[in-house]
Enzyme design. Structure first.
Site, PDB file in Angstrom:
ATOM      1  N   ASP A  52       1.066  -1.020  -0.129  1.00 43.31           N
ATOM      2  CA  ASP A  52      -0.151  -0.043  -0.013  1.00 43.31           C
ATOM      3  C   ASP A  52       0.741   1.045  -0.237  1.00 43.31           C
ATOM      4  O   ASP A  52       1.706   1.609   0.919  1.00 43.31           O
ATOM      5  CB  ASP A  52      -0.830  -0.083   1.174  1.00 43.31           C
ATOM      6  CG  ASP A  52      -2.148   1.164   1.214  1.00 43.31           C
ATOM      7  OD1 ASP A  52      -2.149   1.556   0.233  1.00 43.31           O
ATOM      8  OD2 ASP A  52      -2.816   0.919   1.939  1.00 43.31           O
TER       9      ASP A  52
ATOM     10  N   ASP B 298      -2.484   2.471  -6.503  1.00 44.10           N
ATOM     11  CA  ASP B 298      -1.602   2.533  -5.569  1.00 44.10           C
ATOM     12  C   ASP B 298      -1.305   1.328  -4.644  1.00 44.10           C
ATOM     13  O   ASP B 298      -0.975   1.728  -3.533  1.00 44.10           O
ATOM     14  CB  ASP B 298      -1.541   3.912  -4.734  1.00 44.10           C
ATOM     15  CG  ASP B 298      -3.172   3.969  -4.040  1.00 44.10           C
ATOM     16  OD1 ASP B 298      -3.910   3.191  -4.312  1.00 44.10           O
ATOM     17  OD2 ASP B 298      -3.164   4.742  -3.193  1.00 44.10           O
ATOM     18  N   GLU B 299      -2.139   0.368  -4.947  1.00 49.91           N
ATOM     19  CA  GLU B 299      -1.968  -0.614  -4.061  1.00 49.91           C
ATOM     20  C   GLU B 299      -2.062  -1.983  -4.704  1.00 49.91           C
ATOM     21  O   GLU B 299      -2.831  -2.254  -5.922  1.00 49.91           O
ATOM     22  CB  GLU B 299      -2.971  -0.817  -2.809  1.00 49.91           C
ATOM     23  CG  GLU B 299      -4.522  -0.875  -3.337  1.00 49.91           C
ATOM     24  CD  GLU B 299      -5.296  -0.867  -2.430  1.00 49.91           C
ATOM     25  OE1 GLU B 299      -5.324  -1.700  -1.302  1.00 49.91           O
ATOM     26  OE2 GLU B 299      -6.472  -0.276  -2.501  1.00 49.91           O
TER      27      GLU B 299
END
Length: 413
Positions: free
Chosen positions: A12, A108-109
């Site tokens: 993350d 973003d993860e």
């Protein structure tokens, strides 16, 4: 058990958009920074903010006006999606240098299945190396959760931010998760938490030990799934292709001013349904469920949905259901945000509409053609004649949401 030996990472990125801006412009480091959709308009909502900004009480979804009141020195930047997309691509390239079993979840993860890697190296060693590489090569911080399944890995990555690495085992669930309020559990929103609380289910531990039948009555199949998660169980595998499975198509808008006129809301909703229909058409999809989202002037979120027996994709059909939901459930509190989503979607090529007394007539016109096809196949063999092939449509702007446009293309490997 089949999957007890798995080792899953959840990576993350921390304050991703703000961190990318700080990496590109080091003079922004150490300063309170926020990315806002449109800083000049009332609809300016913070998309993300740096940890320096959070120290001032700033948080994502706060309005620009409120954020500046709390922190007058807050630096505001508009989003730069090409920049974030490039950083995301580089981050996932690093992850894939370790294993092909990488499942992006958003820009973003993502998840990694490192089970095989951990036969040669300790999971913590691998996680520290990944975290260090992303920081050294991209100047971006991240947190990593390590666990035997996706739910626990996701939960673990949230526990230490920024730059944390957390191991969460099934044996840790009772003392680390069960005392927490049920609203804090990944996968539970305000509406579900309210329903659970009303039944005396206040903590994750309460949910873990709740009666299965009671939960199914309250939340359907999701109740069983959430109870399993509360006990640390999750059988989902890391699937590199999962991100390409469209589950829903939606559109929402923050209104320039609060609206309490049903006719104005209908006009806004008509535009939303048109955009949703365009995206469904471009993707050759149809859906069975229509949902509306309302955020009122008091920032209270309300959602209602209806599922029908025949999948739909035309704007007027979507609007008819969406507006009926609005009329039935809206309490006339001024509306700040309105959204429409079609979910439970299916490929239109694979969908055959259920015949009923109401739509039999429109299908019956095919019967003479089908008889001819049967006669030809009887004479020349099965498959001698087929229906025309749907070659689909060329990709268009409508077929790509901002998410797919800026992100999905980079994972077509």
């Amino acid at each position: 058990m089949a999957h007890m030996g798995r080792i899953i990472f959840h990576i993350d990125m921390n304050s991703f958009y703000a961190s990318v801006e700080q990496a590109h412009d080091p003079s922004l480091k150490g300063k309170p920074l926020a990315i806002a959709g449109n800083p000049k308009e009332r609809r300016g909502i913070l998309v993300t903010c740096s940890y320096e900004a959070r120290a001032h009480g700033i948080y994502t979804t706060m309005t620009v006006h409120e954020a500046l009141r709390k922190c007058p020195e807050l630096l505001l930047l508009p989003p730069d999606f090409p920049k974030y997309r490039e950083a995301s691509k580089k981050m996932f390239t690093i992850l894939r240098s370790y294993t092909d079993l990488v499942e992006p979840v958003s820009i973003d993860e993502g998840y990694m299945d490192v089970t095989l890697l951990c036969q040669e190296q300790h999971a913590l060693t691998i996680a520290k190396e990944i975290q260090s590489r992303i920081l050294q090569e991209l100047d971006l911080p991240c947190s990593i959760g390590i666990a035997p399944n996706k739910f626990l890995a996701k939960t673990a990555s949230d526990m230490k931010k920024p730059m944390g690495i957390t191991v969460l085992r099934i044996r840790d669930v009772a003392h680390m998760l069960w005392p927490r309020e049920v609203i804090t559990m990944h996968g539970i929103g305000a509406s579900t938490a309210k329903k659970l609380n009303a039944q005396g289910i206040l903590t994750i531990g309460d949910l873990a030990q709740a009666d299965d039948y009671k939960l199914k009555q309250l939340l359907g199949k999701n109740g069983e799934r959430l109870r399993a998660r509360a006990n640390g169980m999750d059988e989902r595998v890391v699937d590199p292709n999962a991100i390409f499975d469209t589950k829903s198509v939606g559109n929402s808008t923050t209104l320039p001013e609060d609206i309490a006129d049903i006719r104005q809301l209908q006009k806004v909703m008509k535009g939303l349904c048109k955009k949703v229909a365009e995206r469904l058409e471009a993707k050759r999809l149809a859906g069975f469920t229509v949902s509306i989202q309302i955020r009122d002037a008091n920032w209270q979120n309300h959602s209602r949905s209806k599922t029908v027996s025949n999948a739909m994709y035309q704007a007027e059909d979507i609007l008819a259901i969406a507006f009926a939901l609005l009329e039935r459930h809206w309490d006339e509190t001024p509306v700040r945000l309105l959204g429409v989503t079609v979910s439970n979607v299916t490929d239109r090529k694979e969908y055959s509409q259920q015949l009923s007394i109401f739509n039999f007539e429109e299908h019956s016109k095919d019967e003479p053609i089908l008889k001819v096809v049967d006669e030809i196949e009887e004479r020349f063999g099965k498959g001698a004649i087929t229906r025309g092939v749907d070659i689909g449509k060329r990709p268009s702007y409508q077929s790509q949401t901002s998410f797919s446009k800026d992100f999905l293309d980079d994972h077509d490997v």
